[in-house]
Design a protein around this motif. Structure first.
Motif, short mmCIF file in Angstrom:
data_model
loop_
_atom_site.label_atom_id
_atom_site.label_comp_id
_atom_site.label_asym_id
_atom_site.label_seq_id
_atom_site.Cartn_x
_atom_site.Cartn_y
_atom_site.Cartn_z
N UNK A 76 -8.77 64.26 54.42
CA UNK A 76 -7.85 63.07 53.22
C UNK A 76 -7.69 64.54 51.91
N UNK A 77 -6.28 64.34 51.45
CA UNK A 77 -6.00 65.53 50.25
C UNK A 77 -5.06 64.75 49.22
N UNK A 78 -5.55 65.72 48.15
CA UNK A 78 -5.23 64.95 46.86
C UNK A 78 -5.74 63.41 46.48
N UNK A 79 -4.46 63.24 44.99
CA UNK A 79 -4.19 62.85 44.59
C UNK A 79 -4.65 61.08 45.32
N UNK A 80 -3.85 61.05 46.36
CA UNK A 80 -3.36 59.68 46.59
C UNK A 80 -4.23 59.62 48.31
N UNK A 81 -4.70 60.58 48.76
CA UNK A 81 -5.79 60.97 49.80
C UNK A 81 -5.19 60.40 51.21
N UNK A 82 -4.27 61.13 50.88
CA UNK A 82 -3.32 61.48 52.04
C UNK A 82 -3.93 62.36 53.47
N UNK A 83 -4.09 61.88 54.57
CA UNK A 83 -5.47 62.55 55.80
C UNK A 83 -4.41 62.61 56.40
N UNK A 84 -5.04 63.99 57.47
CA UNK A 84 -4.19 65.18 58.18
C UNK A 84 -4.15 64.67 59.46
N UNK A 85 -4.60 63.37 59.93
CA UNK A 85 -4.14 62.32 61.28
C UNK A 85 -3.23 62.48 61.43
N UNK A 89 -0.05 68.42 58.19
CA UNK A 89 -1.25 69.15 59.11
C UNK A 89 -1.86 70.05 58.35
N UNK A 90 -3.14 70.78 58.99
CA UNK A 90 -3.92 72.10 58.25
C UNK A 90 -3.19 73.25 58.73
N UNK A 91 -2.64 73.94 57.58
CA UNK A 91 -2.31 75.19 57.72
C UNK A 91 -0.71 75.25 58.52
N UNK A 92 -0.12 74.01 58.41
CA UNK A 92 1.29 74.84 58.92
C UNK A 92 1.66 73.17 58.83
N UNK A 93 3.09 73.20 58.77
CA UNK A 93 3.98 71.74 58.21
C UNK A 93 3.93 71.18 59.79
N UNK A 100 2.28 70.78 54.94
CA UNK A 100 0.90 71.61 55.46
C UNK A 100 0.26 70.48 54.25
N UNK A 101 -0.93 69.89 54.66
CA UNK A 101 -1.69 69.58 53.88
C UNK A 101 -2.45 70.13 52.41
N UNK A 102 -3.06 71.26 52.81
CA UNK A 102 -3.09 71.86 51.57
C UNK A 102 -2.35 71.47 50.71
N UNK A 103 -1.16 73.18 51.26
CA UNK A 103 -0.32 73.30 50.49
C UNK A 103 0.47 72.14 49.45
N UNK A 104 1.18 71.22 50.05
CA UNK A 104 1.48 69.86 49.53
C UNK A 104 0.71 69.21 48.81
N UNK A 111 4.87 65.87 43.46
CA UNK A 111 6.22 65.49 44.04
C UNK A 111 5.71 65.84 45.33
N UNK A 112 5.73 66.27 46.38
CA UNK A 112 5.46 66.24 47.69
C UNK A 112 4.53 65.25 47.83
N UNK A 113 3.03 64.62 47.17
CA UNK A 113 2.36 63.35 48.03
C UNK A 113 2.72 62.45 47.03
N UNK A 114 3.86 62.38 46.20
CA UNK A 114 4.24 61.45 45.96
C UNK A 114 5.41 60.38 46.58
#
Length: 149
Positions: A76-85, A89-93, A100-104, A111-114
């Motif tokens: 799970x990534x970022x301020x909203x803990x958005x899950x990669x499942x 995706x990890x490493x790509x859109x 892309x989880x890490x980039x966005x 803004x992407x997170x929102x």
């Protein structure tokens, strides 16, 4: 004279410091009112912003660089803990948010997170976030009335 081994160790140490501080440069911990105003500017209904603030506090403490790895090999990534499942995706859109989880989701530009969190909310509601369920649902929400002054 510095031995080759000591020179390599120092080089690795300095590279580690640069990588750590580089990641910190992109991190931000949002406070309640600035986040409330940003959510408002991104067309989040003011009647729901207290729920969003509570969710963020419960999931990440407002930390844009937070990443949590899970037993199911997702994260799970970022301020909203958005899950990669499902959502990115990890490493790509990819995923339902086509990100892309890490980039966005690990930068101070949320803004992407929102945008993705709004899709999750539309699809599943706040119940997607376990932190919101345990700490916000049917509980007193943060007072943001003074944030609009």
């Amino acid at each position: 004279m510095i031995s080759r081994r000591a020179g390599i160790s120092r080089g690795c140490f300095l590279l580690s410091i640069l990588l750590i501080t580089g990641n910190l440069a992109n991190a931000k911990v949002f406070q309640k009112c600035p986040l409330a105003r940003l959510l408002d500017s991104q067309q989040i209904s003011r009647t729901l912003i207290s729920n969003w603030i509570c969710l963020v506090n419960a999931e990440s403490g407002g930390d844009t660089s937070k990443k949590v790895s899970h037993d199911n090999l997702s994260a799970s990534y970022g301020i909203f803990q958005i899950n990669s499942k499902e959502w990115c995706r990890v490493g790509r859109k990819g995923g339902k948010c086509n990100k892309n989880c890490e980039v966005a989701f690990l930068t101070d530009d949320i803004s992407d997170d929102i945008d993705c969190a709004k899709l999750i909310y539309k699809d599943v509601g706040f119940s997607y976030w376990k932190g919101w369920v345990s700490k916000c649902k049917q509980k007193p929400l943060p007072d943001i009335s003074h944030c609009w002054n």
